[in-house]
Scaffold this motif. Sequence first.
Motif, short mmCIF file in Angstrom:
data_model
loop_
_atom_site.label_atom_id
_atom_site.label_comp_id
_atom_site.label_asym_id
_atom_site.label_seq_id
_atom_site.Cartn_x
_atom_site.Cartn_y
_atom_site.Cartn_z
N ARG A 227 -12.27 -6.41 11.29
CA ARG A 227 -12.58 -4.99 11.45
C ARG A 227 -12.16 -4.47 12.81
NH1 ARG A 227 -18.55 -4.92 8.64
NH2 ARG A 227 -17.95 -3.93 6.66
N ARG B 180 2.19 1.82 -3.51
CA ARG B 180 1.19 2.43 -4.41
C ARG B 180 1.05 3.92 -4.14
NH1 ARG B 180 -1.29 -2.60 -3.38
NH2 ARG B 180 -2.51 -1.73 -1.67
N ALA C 265 0.84 -1.21 0.00
CA ALA C 265 0.00 0.00 0.00
C ALA C 265 0.87 1.26 0.00
CB ALA C 265 -0.92 -0.01 1.22
N GLU D 82 -19.21 -6.24 -3.53
CA GLU D 82 -19.53 -5.41 -2.37
C GLU D 82 -18.95 -5.96 -1.06
OE1 GLU D 82 -23.10 -8.13 -3.20
OE2 GLU D 82 -21.65 -6.93 -4.34
N PRO E 118 -16.71 -6.45 2.01
CA PRO E 118 -15.70 -5.56 2.62
C PRO E 118 -14.31 -6.16 2.62
CG PRO E 118 -17.10 -6.57 4.31
CD PRO E 118 -17.72 -6.92 2.99
N TRP F 259 -12.51 -7.10 0.22
CA TRP F 259 -11.68 -6.57 -0.86
C TRP F 259 -10.80 -5.40 -0.41
CZ3 TRP F 259 -10.99 -9.23 -5.12
CH2 TRP F 259 -12.02 -10.01 -5.66
N ASP F 260 -11.34 -4.55 0.44
CA ASP F 260 -10.67 -3.28 0.77
C ASP F 260 -10.00 -3.26 2.13
OD1 ASP F 260 -11.53 -2.09 -1.65
OD2 ASP F 260 -13.50 -1.72 -0.78
N MET F 261 -10.05 -4.36 2.85
CA MET F 261 -9.44 -4.35 4.19
C MET F 261 -7.92 -4.31 4.08
SD MET F 261 -11.76 -6.90 6.50
CE MET F 261 -13.37 -6.35 7.09
N PRO F 262 -7.29 -3.38 4.78
CA PRO F 262 -5.83 -3.23 4.65
C PRO F 262 -5.04 -4.41 5.21
CG PRO F 262 -6.66 -1.83 6.41
CD PRO F 262 -7.87 -2.39 5.71
#
Length: 316
Positions: free
Chosen positions: A249, A125, A122, A269, A271, A273-276
Amino acid sequence: MSPEAARHAGGGLQAALGGKPYVLANIGDDADVAFVSRDVTGLSTKHAVLPHTQRFHDALRSAPSLKWVHAHSSGADRPVYGDLIARGVAVTTSSGANAGVVVQTALAGVLMLARCFPQLLAAQRNRSWAPLVGSGLPRDLAGQTAVIVGWGPIGRGMASLLAALGLHVVAVRSTDGAAEPPASETVSYERIGEVLPRADWLVLCCPLTERTRGLIDAAALARLPAGVRLVNVARGEVAEEPPLIDALRRGALAGAYLDVFAHEPLPAESPLWDMPNVIVTPHTAGHSDGNEMRVAAIFLDNLRRWTEGQPLLNRV
């Protein structure tokens, strides 16, 4: 199989049967033996069966003389296999064909999480220079405890590599019994709650059965200490997804590498996919260009056994 693989398989089969006549054909009205190859299943998943896959499954169910079905996959959790077993048809799998590849992928997941690669990638990027010395040093793997659920070729392979890295390995398998090295202790699926509080890593590589479905539920996750990381290369249904997402989370789970999901493809949709702290791959841990021939070799070995009246390997 591909045409090229089929030609190789045919030659191997002819040699295995001493030059006796044989037939490898699509199922018509009836068959004694069927091979469910990747050509049948394609990229379909358990929740999105392709039309030609469904036709083949229906043909299996309606073939009155069917006695044995071999699957290219390592698992046999599709409903058709349960239906066939219930009527007395032998079902075998290609367990072990891609085990080495899955082990390599699962180990990569462990190492990426252990070395904070999600955060580092991350930062890359974002063109951000973020050395770990300034954001919390990762723990040494040596001395940590890995609870490995499933003691087939993948579980044992992972245990060997993790033990070589200095981890203490606990095996969770279908039966209790003496520890089998490199595991230093063994418990049954029903006793997993006893070892979860000591886990630093929870690695899921078991088959999906009635005993393992939902094995990692909210209660099991609550028994894990803070900071645990989870790797799932088994089946999505082994770990219940809503409490898993909640634990990620809240930070109760420090991270996860997930290759399998309750619903595949993973919905856009989700979540996850986007969890760091999560690495997602599309059920591809076992994919390799050498798998097709390894599957063919397992099938041919079993076909030889079938013709000679010997017990079949990898029978479900």
